[in-house]
Design a protein around this motif. Structure first.
Motif, PDB file in Angstrom:
ATOM      1  N   LEU A 122       0.503  -1.038  -0.538  1.00 59.87           N
ATOM      2  CA  LEU A 122      -0.271   0.068  -0.394  1.00 59.87           C
ATOM      3  C   LEU A 122       0.899   1.522   0.352  1.00 59.87           C
ATOM      4  O   LEU A 122       0.897   2.021  -0.889  1.00 59.87           O
ATOM      5  CB  LEU A 122      -0.999  -0.243   1.141  1.00 59.87           C
ATOM      6  CG  LEU A 122      -2.255   1.079   1.096  1.00 59.87           C
ATOM      7  CD1 LEU A 122      -3.166   0.302   0.068  1.00 59.87           C
ATOM      8  CD2 LEU A 122      -2.818   0.746   2.442  1.00 59.87           C
ATOM      9  N   ALA A 305       2.892  17.386  -4.332  1.00 61.60           N
ATOM     10  CA  ALA A 305       2.885  17.779  -2.513  1.00 61.60           C
ATOM     11  C   ALA A 305       4.964  17.826  -2.413  1.00 61.60           C
ATOM     12  O   ALA A 305       4.783  17.310  -1.045  1.00 61.60           O
ATOM     13  CB  ALA A 305       2.447  15.970  -2.685  1.00 61.60           C
TER      14      ALA A 305
ATOM     15  N   ASN B  20      -8.302   2.232   4.592  1.00 65.06           N
ATOM     16  CA  ASN B  20      -7.471   1.902   4.985  1.00 65.06           C
ATOM     17  C   ASN B  20      -6.452   2.381   4.443  1.00 65.06           C
ATOM     18  O   ASN B  20      -5.539   3.123   5.013  1.00 65.06           O
ATOM     19  CB  ASN B  20      -6.975   0.201   4.171  1.00 65.06           C
ATOM     20  CG  ASN B  20      -5.996  -0.291   4.709  1.00 65.06           C
ATOM     21  OD1 ASN B  20      -5.446   0.077   5.697  1.00 65.06           O
ATOM     22  ND2 ASN B  20      -5.705  -1.351   4.559  1.00 65.06           N
ATOM     23  N   ARG B  21      -6.616   3.359   3.660  1.00 63.83           N
ATOM     24  CA  ARG B  21      -5.548   3.812   1.925  1.00 63.83           C
ATOM     25  C   ARG B  21      -4.961   4.990   2.595  1.00 63.83           C
ATOM     26  O   ARG B  21      -4.071   5.867   2.952  1.00 63.83           O
ATOM     27  CB  ARG B  21      -6.291   4.503   0.792  1.00 63.83           C
ATOM     28  CG  ARG B  21      -5.596   3.080  -0.209  1.00 63.83           C
ATOM     29  CD  ARG B  21      -6.380   3.411  -2.017  1.00 63.83           C
ATOM     30  NE  ARG B  21      -6.320   2.291  -2.444  1.00 63.83           N
ATOM     31  CZ  ARG B  21      -5.627   1.311  -3.074  1.00 63.83           C
ATOM     32  NH1 ARG B  21      -4.401   1.768  -2.981  1.00 63.83           N
ATOM     33  NH2 ARG B  21      -5.573   0.539  -3.771  1.00 63.83           N
ATOM     34  N   SER B  24      -3.801   4.371   6.213  1.00 67.13           N
ATOM     35  CA  SER B  24      -2.284   4.023   6.162  1.00 67.13           C
ATOM     36  C   SER B  24      -1.375   5.241   5.526  1.00 67.13           C
ATOM     37  O   SER B  24      -0.111   5.576   6.242  1.00 67.13           O
ATOM     38  CB  SER B  24      -2.403   3.305   4.935  1.00 67.13           C
ATOM     39  OG  SER B  24      -0.851   2.808   4.420  1.00 67.13           O
ATOM     40  N   ARG B  29       3.086   8.956   6.756  1.00 60.70           N
ATOM     41  CA  ARG B  29       3.844   9.737   6.332  1.00 60.70           C
ATOM     42  C   ARG B  29       4.202  10.516   8.531  1.00 60.70           C
ATOM     43  O   ARG B  29       4.014  11.790   8.325  1.00 60.70           O
ATOM     44  CB  ARG B  29       3.255  10.774   6.016  1.00 60.70           C
ATOM     45  CG  ARG B  29       2.527  10.761   4.245  1.00 60.70           C
ATOM     46  CD  ARG B  29       4.144  11.424   3.523  1.00 60.70           C
ATOM     47  NE  ARG B  29       4.315  10.773   2.337  1.00 60.70           N
ATOM     48  CZ  ARG B  29       4.911  10.845   1.367  1.00 60.70           C
ATOM     49  NH1 ARG B  29       6.016  11.404   1.923  1.00 60.70           N
ATOM     50  NH2 ARG B  29       4.963   9.914   0.244  1.00 60.70           N
ATOM     51  N   GLN B  66      -1.239  15.257  -0.016  1.00 62.20           N
ATOM     52  CA  GLN B  66      -0.848  13.761  -0.143  1.00 62.20           C
ATOM     53  C   GLN B  66      -1.951  13.292  -0.065  1.00 62.20           C
ATOM     54  O   GLN B  66      -2.121  11.839  -0.902  1.00 62.20           O
ATOM     55  CB  GLN B  66      -0.156  13.487   1.099  1.00 62.20           C
ATOM     56  CG  GLN B  66       1.236  13.646   0.768  1.00 62.20           C
ATOM     57  CD  GLN B  66       2.165  12.860   0.349  1.00 62.20           C
ATOM     58  OE1 GLN B  66       2.247  12.356  -0.320  1.00 62.20           O
ATOM     59  NE2 GLN B  66       4.018  13.077   0.232  1.00 62.20           N
ATOM     60  N   ASP B  68      -4.707  14.176  -1.368  1.00 66.34           N
ATOM     61  CA  ASP B  68      -5.341  14.788  -2.992  1.00 66.34           C
ATOM     62  C   ASP B  68      -4.933  13.319  -3.911  1.00 66.34           C
ATOM     63  O   ASP B  68      -4.687  13.276  -4.581  1.00 66.34           O
ATOM     64  CB  ASP B  68      -4.670  15.810  -3.240  1.00 66.34           C
ATOM     65  CG  ASP B  68      -6.209  16.361  -4.150  1.00 66.34           C
ATOM     66  OD1 ASP B  68      -6.366  15.497  -4.377  1.00 66.34           O
ATOM     67  OD2 ASP B  68      -5.778  17.550  -5.205  1.00 66.34           O
ATOM     68  N   LYS B  69      -3.324  12.759  -4.021  1.00 72.15           N
ATOM     69  CA  LYS B  69      -2.292  12.062  -4.144  1.00 72.15           C
ATOM     70  C   LYS B  69      -3.391  11.128  -4.182  1.00 72.15           C
ATOM     71  O   LYS B  69      -3.141  10.378  -5.915  1.00 72.15           O
ATOM     72  CB  LYS B  69      -0.885  11.500  -4.234  1.00 72.15           C
ATOM     73  CG  LYS B  69      -0.169  12.989  -5.000  1.00 72.15           C
ATOM     74  CD  LYS B  69       0.687  13.244  -4.401  1.00 72.15           C
ATOM     75  CE  LYS B  69       1.749  11.847  -4.945  1.00 72.15           C
ATOM     76  NZ  LYS B  69       3.206  11.688  -4.222  1.00 72.15           N
ATOM     77  N   LEU B  70      -4.113  10.134  -3.596  1.00 70.85           N
ATOM     78  CA  LEU B  70      -4.820   9.135  -3.706  1.00 70.85           C
ATOM     79  C   LEU B  70      -5.071   8.901  -4.527  1.00 70.85           C
ATOM     80  O   LEU B  70      -6.402  10.165  -4.822  1.00 70.85           O
ATOM     81  CB  LEU B  70      -5.343   8.305  -2.130  1.00 70.85           C
ATOM     82  CG  LEU B  70      -4.378   8.537  -1.095  1.00 70.85           C
ATOM     83  CD1 LEU B  70      -5.079   8.670   0.584  1.00 70.85           C
ATOM     84  CD2 LEU B  70      -3.423   7.254  -0.948  1.00 70.85           C
ATOM     85  N   ASP B  72      -8.234   6.828  -4.986  1.00 73.54           N
ATOM     86  CA  ASP B  72      -9.434   7.521  -4.500  1.00 73.54           C
ATOM     87  C   ASP B  72     -10.137   8.829  -3.904  1.00 73.54           C
ATOM     88  O   ASP B  72     -11.215   8.605  -3.695  1.00 73.54           O
ATOM     89  CB  ASP B  72      -9.741   5.453  -3.592  1.00 73.54           C
ATOM     90  CG  ASP B  72      -9.597   4.375  -4.934  1.00 73.54           C
ATOM     91  OD1 ASP B  72     -10.197   4.269  -5.763  1.00 73.54           O
ATOM     92  OD2 ASP B  72      -9.392   3.355  -4.110  1.00 73.54           O
ATOM     93  N   VAL B  73      -9.280   9.517  -3.721  1.00 75.06           N
ATOM     94  CA  VAL B  73      -9.913  10.032  -3.093  1.00 75.06           C
ATOM     95  C   VAL B  73     -10.454  11.576  -4.200  1.00 75.06           C
ATOM     96  O   VAL B  73      -9.385  11.803  -5.430  1.00 75.06           O
ATOM     97  CB  VAL B  73      -8.345  11.117  -2.248  1.00 75.06           C
ATOM     98  CG1 VAL B  73      -9.214  12.574  -2.282  1.00 75.06           C
ATOM     99  CG2 VAL B  73      -8.488  10.657  -1.170  1.00 75.06           C
TER     100      VAL B  73
END
Lengths: 569, 180
Positions: A122, A305, B20-21, B24, B29, B66, B68-70, B72-73
Motif C-alpha cells: 500500500l 506534494a 485503509n489507504r 495508512s 507520513r 498527499q 489528494d494524490k490518492l 480514490d480521493v
C-alpha cells in the motif's frame, strides 16, 4: 465469444503494447502460464528470483520510457517483488506488477501461499487493485497502465486470484479510463511563471538543479535551450544525470553528498536556484537549514506534494517540466552571467574531481574513465549501490537521458544486474554495461543464468575491493576505522561466470584495463570483468552526514600505500 | 510553530480499502488524526470523510496534498477557515443511583441531550453538538462516575447555499481520455 481471465490478461497486455514481461511462475499462476503460448508476441523472461523480475521491469522502463511489467506468484513470490516495487516507487518508474492470488473462496483464510500483497505494498505503490471479478479485469489493466505512465509515474500492483484467471467473461478492451480523483497538472500557473521569469531575468548568479523529472518529461532539449539562452549553469541530482549533456560547458556535475565541490559551492553562492523535476532529497540538500542560503528558490515539479515538502520555496510551479520550460523560454531574456560562470570555472579548477597520479594502483575512478573512453560515452550504464555507483556518477560523462540507470531513492543493492538485463532487453541496439560492487552483485548474482538462457548481452564490470565499500568508508571516516561486518570474502567471480558459461577476465593492473574492456565489448555475448581495485579507496568529495553541503571533504593527497593489493582469490 | 486543529473534508470513492489507504497514509507520513468520520454522500458510490488533524499549517497542507494524490480521493478541502457547522455525537453511560438520577437528568436537559437508556444503576445519555459542548457536559457528569463514552468524531458542513465541494454527478469522463 467469452474468454478466460488469463486470455483477457494476455490480450489486455498486448493492447497496452507490452512485448516483454519478467516473471516467475507458481501454483496460482498456472492458468496464466498455460495460456501464455497462445500469445507468442508476448515475450516472457524467466528470472531466477522475483526481485530480479521487478528490477528488470524497472531497468526496462527507464531505458525505454515504457511501462515495465513483472509478474510473481502469490505469497513468497509476491513478497519477493516488494523491494523492486519500492525501488520503482521512490524513483518514479512506470511499472505494472502482476501477482497471483489464491482463489477467491480461500482469501482471508490463511490459505497456502496466501498473503495480502495489496496491503503490504500500500505505501509503495501509486495505486493497487485486487481483481474480484473477471469482468473487471480488462478495465483494471487499462487503468493500471494509465496510472503507471501518466503524471508522476510509479508502480501499480494488480493482484489476481487464480479463479479470476479461469472464469469466463466477455472481452472488450476499454478505450477510456474513468478516474475522477486523478488529476495530472500540465502547464503551470501563469502568475507563477511570470514571477519565475522575472526572478530569472534579474538574477546575478542563477543556477539550475535538474532531476529525473526532466528525463521523465522528455525535456532534455528544452532544458538545454533554456540554460543556453539565459546562460545558466546546470548541476544535477544523481537521478538527473543525463538530463543535461555531460560534456556541456554549462554542466557542473552532480550536487549533494558526493557531488562535485564546485556544484556544492555553486549552490551555496547562487542567488536564484531553479529546481526542475527534483524533490530535495536529503542526499542532495545536506543540512537543510544551510542549503542554498542566499538563494530564492523556484521549484518546478509535476507533483504538488513535493513543493514545500523539504525546503521553503519562493515560486512554486506545478506542471509538466517540458511544457513549463517551453513557456518560460519565451519569457526569459538571453543573458551572459560572465562573472558568475568565471567564478564557477575557478572553483572547478580549485576542486578537481580527481588527479590520478601514475604511481597509484588500480583505482576504480580510472576504470570508469576507461569505460567512458571505450564506449565513447554511448552506452547504457547501470549500477548497483555503493561506492562504485558514486564513482560511476562522477567519472562517466552521460550525454543522453536514461543512459545512466541507478537506484536513487531506495539505494537498493542488487539492483544492477537485473536492471541491466531489463535495459538490454528494452534497448537491444545499445551497449549495456553494469558497473557493480562485489557486495552489490552478490545480492542478485543468480540472474547471470537469465542472461545466458535468454541470450541477453550485458557486460559486467565488478569493482571488487573486498569490502562493503561505502559502509567501510563511513566506518573509516566516522567510526574510527572499526570495520565491523564490512570485510567481504568473495568467490572467484571469473569462475562463477565460467560456471554459468559466461566469459570472464580478472584485471589487477592499470595497464590491463583498456584491453580488457575492449575484449569484453568485442565478445559476442555477456562478459564479466573482475577488477581488483584498491581496497580502501574512498569516494570524494563527501559531505559528512548532517553537515552542510559546503563542508565537503576532499580526497586527501596521499600515497597509495596498500599496493600491491591483498591476495587475489 | 504553533499547531492548530484543522478540518479536512474529502470526497472518496466508496470502494473496499479506501479508508485503509487514507489511514495508512497518515501513519506512514507521521501525521496524527484527531478524529475521522466517514459516511455515504448524496451521490451513490461516493463517501464523505471529515478528518480533524492537529498540526502546523505547513504540515496540514502536506497532509492535504498527499491525500489528494490518492487515486480514490476525488476531492479534498481544508475548510478550517470557512464558516461552517460542525457536530459530534456522543453516548455517555453514567452511574446513577436513586439519589443522583434526577440531578443527571437535569444536566442532560440543560445540554438538550436525550436519555436513551435507563437501568438500575446507570443512565445512558445521547448528546449532539460541537466539541466544547460535549466536553462541558462530560465535565459536569464526571462527578457522578462515567462508565463508558462512545464518540463519533466531528462531521462538518460549510454554511450557505453553495457546498464547499459539490459532488459532480457525472465525473469528467472525457478529461481522462484527453490526457491518455
Amino acid at each position: 465469444m467469452k474468454k478466460t481471465g488469463a486470455q483477457i490478461l494476455c490480450e489486455s497486455l498486448l493492447a497496452e503494447g507490452v512485448d516483454v514481461m519478467f516473471g516467475f511462475p507458481g501454483g496460482v499462476l498456472l492458468p496464466f502460464y498455460d495460456t501464455l503460448p497462445q500469445y507468442p508476441q508476448l515475450r516472457h523472461i524467466l528470472v531466477r528470483h522475483e526481485q530480479g523480475a521487478a528490477h528488470a521491469a524497472d531497468g526496462y522502463a527507464r531505458a525505454t520510457g515504457k511501462v515495465g511489467v513483472c509478474m510473481a506468484t502469490s505469497g513468497p513470490g509476491a513478497t519477493n517483488l516488494v523491494t523492486g516495487i519500492a525501488n520503482a516507487y521512490l524513483d518514479s518508474v512506470p511499472m505494472v506488477a502482476l501477482t497471483g492470488q489464491v482463489a477467491r473462496p480461500f482469501i482471508g483464510k490463511d490459505a497456502f501461499q496466501e498473503i495480502d500483497i495489496a496491503g503490504i505494498t500500500l505505501p509503495i505503490t501509486k495505486h493497487s487493485y485486487v481483481v474480484m471479478e473477471t469482468e473487471s479485469l480488462a478495465g483494471i489493466i487499462k487503468e493500471a497502465f494509465y496510472l503507471a505512465r501518466t503524471g508522476r509515474p510509479g508502480p501499480v500492483l494488480i493482484d489476481i486470484p487464480k479463479d479470476v484467471m479461469t472464469d469466463l467473461a466477455d472481452f472488450k478492451y476499454p478505450d477510456t479510463v474513468d478516474l475522477p480523483g486523478y488529476k495530472v497538472p500540465t502547464k503551470g500557473h501563469p502568475t507563477q511563471l511570470k514571477n519565475a521569469a522575472e526572478l530569472i531575468n534579474k538574477a546575478q548568479r542563477p543556477l539550475i538543479i535538474a532531476g529525473r523529472g526532466v528525463i521523465i518529461s522528455g525535456a532534455s532539449a528544452e532544458l538545454k535551450q533554456f540554460a543556453e539562452t539565459a546562460q545558466i549553469p546546470v548541476v544535477t541530482t544523481l537521478l538527473g544525470i543525463g538530463s543535461f549533456p555531460g560534456n556541456h560547458v554549462l554542466n557542473y556535475g552532480m550536487a549533494g553528498m558526493h557531488g562535485t565541490g564546485y556544484a556544492n559551492k555553486a549552490i551555496e553562492n547562487t542567488d536564484l536556484l531553479i529546481a526542475i523535476g527534483m524533490r530535495f532529497d536529503d542526499r542532495v540538500t545536506g543540512k537543510v537549514s544551510a542549503f542554498a542560503r542566499q538563494a530564492k528558490i523556484v521549484h518546478i515539479d509535476l507533483d504538488p506534494a513535493e513543493i514545500g515538502k523539504n525546503v521553503r520555496v519562493d515560486v512554486p510551479i506545478v506542471g509538466d517540466v517540458k511544457a513549463v520550460l517551453l513557456t518560460m523560454h519565451k519569457m526569459i531574456a538571453s543573458n551572459q552571467h560572465m562573472d558568475w560562470i568565471r567564478q564557477l570555472n575557478e572553483w572547478r579548477k580549485e576542486h578537481p574531481l580527481l588527479d590520478i597520479d601514475d604511481s597509484a594502483g588500480l583505482l576504480p575512478q580510472y576504470i570508469i574513465r576507461q569505460l567512458y573512453e571505450a564506449t565513447s560515452g554511448d552506452a547504457i550504464i547501470v549500477t548497483g549501490v555503493g561506492q562504485h555507483q558514486m564513482w560511476t556518477a562522477q567519472h562517466y560523462a552521460f550525454h543522453e537521458p536514461d543512459s545512466f540507470i541507478t537506484s536513487g531513492g531506495l539505494g537498493t543493492m542488487g539492483f544492477g544486474l537485473p536492471a541491466a538485463m531489463g535495459a538490454k532487453v528494452g534497448r537491444p541496439e545499445k551497449t549495456v554495461w553494469v558497473v557493480d560492487g562485489d557486495g552489490s552483485l552478490q545480492m542478485t548474482i543468480q540472474e547471470l543464468a537469465t542472461l545466458v538462457q535468454d541470450k541477453i548481452n550485458v557486460k559486467i564490470a565488478i569493482i571488487n575491493n573486498g569490502y562493503l565499500g561505502m559502509v567501510r568508508q563511513w566506518q573509516e571516516l566516522f567510526y574510527a576505522k572499526n570495520y565491523v561486518a564490512t570485510p567481504l570474502s568473495c568467490p572467484d567471480f571469473v569462475k562463477i561466470a565460467e560456471a554459468y558459461s559466461i566469459a570472464g577476465l580478472r584485471v589487477t593492473r592499470r595497464e590491463e584495463v583498456k584491453g580488457a574492456i575492449e575484449q569484453a565489448m568485442a565478445h559476442d555475448g555477456p562478459f564479466l570483468i573482475d577488477f581488483m581495485v584498491e581496497p580502501e579507496e574512498n569516494v570524494f568529495p563527501m559531505v559528512p552526514p548532517g553537515a552542510a553541503n559546503i563542508e565537503f571533504m576532499e580526497r586527501p593527497k596521499k600515497e597509495v600505500s596498500s599496493w600491491p593489493r591483498r591476495n587475489t582469490p | 510553530m504553533a499547531t492548530t486543529k484543522h478540518t479536512l473534508k474529502a470526497i472518496v470513492q466508496d470502494k473496499p480499502g479506501v479508508l485503509n489507504r487514507v489511514v495508512s497514509l497518515f501513519r506512514r507520513r507521521g501525521f496524527n488524526i484527531d478524529s475521522i468520520a466517514v459516511g455515504h454522500s448524496e451521490v451513490p458510490h461516493l463517501s464523505r470523510v471529515t478528518i480533524i488533524v492537529n498540526g502546523t499549517t505547513a504540515t496540514v497542507e502536506q497532509v492535504r496534498k498527499q491525500m489528494d494524490k490518492l487515486i480514490d480521493v476525488v476531492k479534498i478541502f481544508d475548510i478550517t477557515g470557512e464558516k461552517s457547522n460542525s457536530r459530534e455525537l456522543a453516548l455517555v453511560k453514567v452511574k446513577a443511583t436513586s439519589t443522583t438520577r434526577s440531578d443527571i437528568i437535569e444536566i442532560a436537559d440543560i445540554f438538550r441531550a436525550n436519555i436513551v437508556d435507563v437501568a438500575s444503576e446507570s443512565l445512558t445519555i445521547e448528546v449532539t453538538g460541537d466539541e466544547d459542548k460535549i466536553e462541558s457536559m462530560l465535565k459536569l457528569l464526571h462527578g457522578f462516575g462515567i462508565k463508558e463514552i462512545a464518540r463519533t468524531g466531528r462531521v462538518a458542513m460549510v454554511r450557505g447555499n453553495i457546498g464547499a465541494m459539490p459532488v459532480e454527478e457525472k465525473p469528467a469522463r472525457s478529461r481522462a481520455k484527453k490526457q491518455g
